[in-house]
Scaffold this motif. Structure first.
Motif, short mmCIF file in Angstrom:
data_model
loop_
_atom_site.label_atom_id
_atom_site.label_comp_id
_atom_site.label_asym_id
_atom_site.label_seq_id
_atom_site.Cartn_x
_atom_site.Cartn_y
_atom_site.Cartn_z
N GLU A 105 0.82 -1.22 0.00
CA GLU A 105 0.00 0.00 0.00
C GLU A 105 0.85 1.26 0.00
O GLU A 105 0.31 2.36 -0.05
N ALA A 106 2.17 1.09 0.06
CA ALA A 106 3.02 2.28 0.13
C ALA A 106 2.91 3.10 -1.16
O ALA A 106 2.70 2.54 -2.24
N PRO A 107 3.06 4.45 -1.04
CA PRO A 107 2.88 5.32 -2.22
C PRO A 107 3.82 4.97 -3.36
O PRO A 107 3.43 5.03 -4.53
N TYR A 108 5.07 4.57 -3.05
CA TYR A 108 6.01 4.35 -4.16
C TYR A 108 5.60 3.15 -5.00
O TYR A 108 5.88 3.08 -6.19
N VAL A 109 4.93 2.17 -4.38
CA VAL A 109 4.46 1.01 -5.14
C VAL A 109 3.29 1.44 -6.03
O VAL A 109 3.19 1.06 -7.20
N GLU A 110 2.46 2.29 -5.47
CA GLU A 110 1.34 2.81 -6.25
C GLU A 110 1.84 3.61 -7.45
O GLU A 110 1.33 3.49 -8.56
N ALA B 120 4.67 3.17 -8.94
CA ALA B 120 5.22 2.23 -9.91
C ALA B 120 4.10 1.65 -10.76
O ALA B 120 4.23 1.50 -11.98
N ARG B 121 3.01 1.31 -10.08
CA ARG B 121 1.89 0.73 -10.79
C ARG B 121 1.31 1.75 -11.77
O ARG B 121 0.90 1.42 -12.88
N ALA B 122 1.30 3.02 -11.33
CA ALA B 122 0.70 4.08 -12.15
C ALA B 122 1.48 4.27 -13.45
O ALA B 122 0.89 4.48 -14.51
N TYR B 123 2.82 4.19 -13.39
CA TYR B 123 3.56 4.37 -14.65
C TYR B 123 3.69 3.06 -15.43
O TYR B 123 4.39 2.96 -16.42
#
Lengths: 373, 445
Positions: free
Chosen positions: B331-336, B338-341
Motif C-alpha cells: 500500500e506504500a505510495p512508491y508502489v502505487e 510504480a503501478r501508475a507508470y
C-alpha cells in the motif's frame, strides 16, 4: 432482588454465545485440519515413493518370499531350471497383481493414502513390538505413551515456566536477573538433545546421581510407588534438556512482548488505580497477550516434536523417536513411513488443540473471519 | 548507505554482537585453513583411510594436553624413526657386500602410566637376499631383554605387544613388562632412559632398511583419536567449512525463497495467495526431520541433497510474517506510483517489494543459521550423516555408537559438541543483537 438476576442472565447468555462460537469454530477447524492432514500425508507418500522406491522394495520382498518358498519346496527343486524360473515369474506376477502393484502409481497412491490415514501401515521388516507383533501400527502405538509422557511433561513445564518467568521479568526490567536471562537467550540455539549429552555427562557419568537413560530402572521395581518414583527420576534429565533447549529463548521473546504491552495506557491506568502488581500482571498484561503467546508456543511445540527423535535416542527413551532411530539402523522402511504418518497426526493434533485454546482465549476469533463484537 | 553504517556502529555497542562476530571470524579462519591447508581430497582420504593411514596412532586416546591437568602423567604417543633421524643409525660395511646396521632408539620415559601398545614398523630395500634384524630392549637399570629376531620382508611390522613369547618372558603384557619396575605389583613404571637396539645384517651392498618405533600413548595429538585410530582433529577442522556452508546456504536459500513466495502471495492475492497459504499450513504438519530421515534412507545421504530438501521444506514455513509485511508495503505510495507508470507485476515484486523487506530479513536469517548447523549434526547423530565428508555431527555419532560417555571418553564428545555450541552461540548472539538494531520495537531503552 429486582436488579440481581439481570446481570446473571446476561452472564449466562454471553457464556452460551461464546460456547457456541468456540464449538462452531472447533468444527470448522477440525474439517480444515483434517483436509490439511490428508494433503500432508499424501505429500509424504509421494516423497516416500518418488521414483517408485517403495515399489522396488516391495517387489524385491515378493521375489524374495517366493524364492524362500521355492528353496523349501523339494518338488520345485526337482524341476528343470527354465521351468523353475518361469514358474517363479508367474507367481511373482500373480502376487504383484494381488497387491495391486501393476496398477498405475497415481491410482495406487490413493490406496496408500487411505491405508496411511486409517493407520493400516503394513508389516515391519525387522522390528517387533514388545508383544511380538510385526504390525507397524502396533509397534508404533506401543511406543506412543512414553513419547507422550515425556513430551507433555516437557511442554507443559516449559510453557508455564516461560510465561511466569517472562511476566515476572517484565515487571523487573533491567534487573540483574533480567540481564542474566536475556544474555542466556542465545543458548536456545542448540536443540534439546545437545544439552542432553552434557546433562548425561555431568549427572550420570561424572556425578553418578542420575541414570544414563531409559524410562525405568532395570529390573523395574515391583511396588507401584517405587515404579512411579523410578519413572520420575528417569524423567528429570530429558525434561531438563527440553527446558534448556527452549526456555531461555521463550522467556526472552515473551518478556519483550510483555514489556511492549505493559506500556499500554490501560496498564498505566490500572497501576494508577492502585491495583496490586499481581492483578496487573495477570489481568491487564497476560490476558490480552495470551493468544499471541499460544501461537508462538505452537511453533515451539512443533519444533519440539521432531527434536524428540534425537532426544529419545540420546536418553534411550523407549518412545517413537528411538524406534525411528532403530528403524533407520535396520533399514526398516515400513516403520519409517509409518512413523512419519504418526508424527503428522501428532502435529495436526497439536495445531488443532492450540487453535482451540486460541479460540477460547481470544474473543475476537469468529468463524469465517466475522467477529462477534 | 549511511544508515547501514549507523546500524553497524550501533551493533558494535552490543557486547554480545562483538563476541558473536569474533566467534564467527574465528570459525571463518578455521574454515579457510581447512579449505587451503587441508583440502577436501586430503581430508576425505585421511578420514576414510582406515587402519593403513592411521596405524601409528593409538585407539581412543584423549588429547595430549590433558597431561597439564593430570597429577598422574600419562604417556603420549612417541614415534621414533631411523628415516627421519639418520643419526640413530650406524652402518659398518664388510667385504663381500655384507654390512652391520645398528639402530638405537632412545626413549626418555618420565610418565606414571604405561603405553597402550608397542610396535615396530620396518621397510627393507633389497634384491634377492632379505636383511635380518634382531631387537634388544634395554632398561634404565641396565637389564637387557632379547626380543624377536627375523628376516625382513619389503614392508614388515613387529607388534611387540602381541608377541606371546615376550609376554611370557615378562610374565605380564609386553608393553607393561617392558616399562615396569621388576617385581612391582601392581606394576609401576620405572622412569628413565630406555633403549631399543635394532641389530641388523644386510647381505647386499645396496641393501638397507629403515625402522620406526612406536610407543602408542594413552594420550594423542590435539584432539585425541577415535575407535579407528583416526585423529579427531581432521574432522574437527573439516567440520568447520561444512557447518558454515550448510548453515549459511540453508538459511539464505530458505529465507529468500520464502520471501519471494510471500511477495508473490501478497501481490497477486486471489487463488495464488490462497494456495500458498494452504501449502504453508500443510507443511506445518509435515514433520520436516522425519522427511529428511526418509530422504536420507531412501535416496541419498549426500549433504547437498539434504541441503536441497532442507531448503525445499523451509520454503513454506514462516511465510505468514513476510506476507503480513508485504501487505503493508504493497500500500506504500512508491508502489502505487510504480503501478501508475505501468511497471509489470514481476518488476514490482522483484524490484519494489522484495528489496524493501531485506533489512528485516538480515537478523532473521542470522538467527536461523545455528538451527541448520544443528540440523546437520542431528541427522549425523541419527546415523544419516554424509557418507564421505567428516563432520562434527559424525564424530558425535561415532562417539555415541561406541559408548563414549559410558566408557569415560569424554574428550570424544566434548570437542565436537563445544565446536557446535560455539558456532550456534556465535550466530545466535549476533542474530539477537541484529534483531534489536534492525527492529527498534524490540530495542531496550
Amino acid at each position: 432482588m429486582a436488579i440481581g438476576p439481570t446481570p446473571a442472565r446476561r452472564g449466562t447468555g454471553a457464556a452460551t454465545r461464546s460456547l457456541i462460537r468456540v464449538a462452531r469454530y472447533t468444527a470448522t477447524r477440525l474439517v480444515a485440519i483434517l483436509a490439511t492432514m490428508v494433503v500432508a500425508v499424501y505429500i509424504v507418500i509421494l516423497i516416500a515413493n518418488m521414483g517408485g522406491h517403495v515399489d522396488v522394495i516391495r517387489k524385491a520382498q515378493i521375489r524374495e518370499g517366493v524364492g524362500m518358498f521355492f528353496l523349501n519346496n523339494p518338488d520345485v527343486q526337482m524341476m528343470p531350471a527354465e521351468e523353475r524360473v518361469a514358474l517363479m515369474d508367474q507367481i511373482v506376477a500373480l502376487e504383484e497383481e494381488r497387491l495391486g502393484l501393476n496398477t498405475p502409481f497415481m491410482i495406487r497412491s490413493f490406496t496408500y493414502l487411505r491405508n496411511a490415514l486409517t493407520l493400516n501401515l503394513g508389516r515391519a521388516e525387522q522390528l517387533f513390538s514388545d508383544s511380538g507383533s510385526r504390525q507397524v501400527r502396533l509397534i508404533l502405538l506401543e511406543r506412543l505413551p512414553p513419547t507422550l509422557y515425556l513430551m507433555f511433561t516437557g511442554q507443559i513445564l516449559l510453557f508455564f515456566t516461560a510465561v511466569f518467568t517472562a511476566l515476572y521479568l517484565s515487571q523487573r526490567y533491567a534487573s540483574t536477573l533480567d540481564r542474566i536471562l536475556v544474555a542466556l537467550a542465545p543458548t536456545s540455539a542448540a536443540p534439546a538433545w545437545f544439552y542432553g549429552i552434557f546433562l548425561i555427562l555431568i549427572f550420570a557419568a561424572v556425578l553418578k546421581v542420575m541414570p544414563f537413560g531409559g524410562m525405568v530402572a532395570t529390573p523395574p521395581p515391583a511396588e507401584t510407588w517405587r515404579y512411579a518414583l523410578s519413572l520420575l527420576k528417569h524423567l528429570v534429565l530429558p525434561v531438563t534438556a527440553i527446558m534448556m533447549g527452549a526456555v531461555f529463548q521463550a522467556i526472552y521473546f515473551w518478556r519483550t512482548f510483555f514489556l511492549i504491552f505493559s506500556r499500554e495506557d490501560y496498564v498505566e491506568m490500572a497501576k494508577a488505580k492502585g491495583l496490586s502488581s499481581r492483578t496487573v500482571e495477570r489481568r491487564y498484561i497476560l490476558r490480552p497477550t495470551l493468544p499471541a503467546i499460544v501461537t508462538a508456543f505452537a511453533f515451539m511445540v512443533i519444533a519440539l516434536w521432531t527434536g524428540a527423535i534425537v532426544l529419545e535416542t540420546v536418553f534411550r527413551w523407549p518412545g517413537l523417536g528411538r524406534l525411528l532411530w532403530q528403524a533407520i539402523g535396520l533399514y526398516d522402511t515400513p516403520v519409517i513411513v509409518g512413523a512419519q504418518v504418526i508424527y503428522a497426526y501428532l502435529l495436526a493434533m497439536t495445531v488443532f488443540v492450540l487453535e482451540i485454546v486460541y479460540a477460547i482465549l481470544d474473543p475476537r476469533v469468529g468463524v469465517g473471519g466475522r467477529s462477534e463484537q | 548507505m549511511s544508515s547501514w553504517r549507523a546500524r553497524f556502529q550501533e551493533l558494535s555497542r552490543y557486547p554480545s554482537a562483538v563476541a558473536g562476530g569474533a566467534i564467527i571470524m574465528l570459525l571463518v579462519l578455521l574454515a579457510v585453513y581447512a579449505l587451503i591447508g587441508l583440502g577436501q581430497t586430503r581430508a576425505v582420504t585421511l578420514w576414510r583411510g582406515g587402519e593403513g593411514v592411521w596405524e601409528l596412532n593409538p585407539r581412543q586416546a584423549p588429547p595430549a594436553w590433558l597431561n597439564f591437568f593430570l597429577k598422574v602423567k600419562r604417556p603420549p604417543t612417541m614415534l621414533l624413526g631411523s628415516a627421519s633421524s639418520p643419526e640413530l643409525k650406524d652402518r659398518e660395511d664388510f667385504e663381500g657386500g655384507d654390512a652391520d646396521i645398528t639402530i638405537t632408539f632412545p626413549v626418555d620415559f618420565q610418565y606414571d602410566e604405561f603405553p597402550r601398545e608397542v610396535a615396530v614398523f620396518m621397510t627393507a630395500d633389497f634384491k634377492a637376499l632379505s636383511p635380518h634384524v634382531s631387537f634388544t630392549w634395554r632398561t634404565p637399570d641396565g637389564r637387557e631383554y632379547p626380543l624377536l629376531g627375523q628376516r625382513l620382508r619389503a614392508k614388515d611390522a613387529y607388534r611387540i605387544s602381541q608377541d606371546r613369547r615376550v609376554t611370557e618372558m615378562f610374565g605380564r603384557e609386553a608393553h607393561i613388562g617392558m616399562f615396569a619396575e621388576p617385581g612391582s605389583d601392581p606394576p609401576r613404571p620405572l622412569k628413565g632412559r630406555y633403549e631399543l637396539v635394532v641389530d641388523g645384517v644386510v647381505f647386499e651392498p645396496e641393501s638397507d632398511f629403515e625402522v620406526s618405533f612406536v610407543l602408542y600413548g594413552q594420550l594423542h595429538g590435539l584432539a585425541g583419536t577415535d575407535h579407528m585410530r583416526r585423529d579427531i582433529t581432521v574432522a574437527l577442522i573439516w567440520g568447520a567449512p561444512i557447518a558454515m556452508a550448510f548453515g549459511l546456504l540453508a538459511a539464505v536459500g530458505s529465507t529468500l525463497t520464502t520471501l519471494l513466495l510471500a511477495a508473490i502471495a501478497a501481490w497477486y492475492r486471489g487463488w495464488v495467495d490462497g494456495l500458498i497459504q494452504r501449502l504453508n499450513e500443510v507443511f506445518l504438519i509435515v514433520p520436516g526431520l522425519v522427511v529428511l530421515i526418509m530422504v536420507g534412507m531412501l535416496y541419498s545421504r549426500s549433504i547437498w541433497v539434504i541441503l536441497g530438501v532442507v531448503i525445499f521444506m523451509g520454503i513454506f514455513t514462516g511465510i505468514r510474517t513476510f506476507r503480513a509485511m508485504f501487505l503493508q508495503v504493497k500500500e506504500a505510495p512508491y508502489v502505487e506510483a510504480a503501478r501508475a507508470y505501468g511497471a509489470s507485476n514481476p518488476r514490482i515484486v522483484f524490484l519494489y517489494l522484495v528489496p524493501r523487506v531485506i533489512p528485516v530479513l538480515v537478523p532473521q536469517f542470522v538467527t536461523l543459521i545455528p538451527g541448520f548447523v544443528f540440523l546437520e549434526a542431528t541427522l549425523a547423530v541419527l546415523g544419516l550423516g554424509d557418507p564421505i565428508l567428516p563432520t562434527w555431527g559424525k564424530v558425535l555419532n561415532d562417539a555415541f555408537s561406541n559408548g563414549a560417555l559410558y566408557a569415560g571418553h569424554y574428550y570424544w564428545v566434548l570437542a565436537p559438541a563445544s565446536l557446535l555450541m560455539f558456532t550456534g552461540l556465535g550466530f545466535a548472539m549476533l542474530g539477537f543483537a541484529l534483531d534489536r538494531v534492525f527492529n527498534p520495537r524490540l530495542r531496550e531503552q
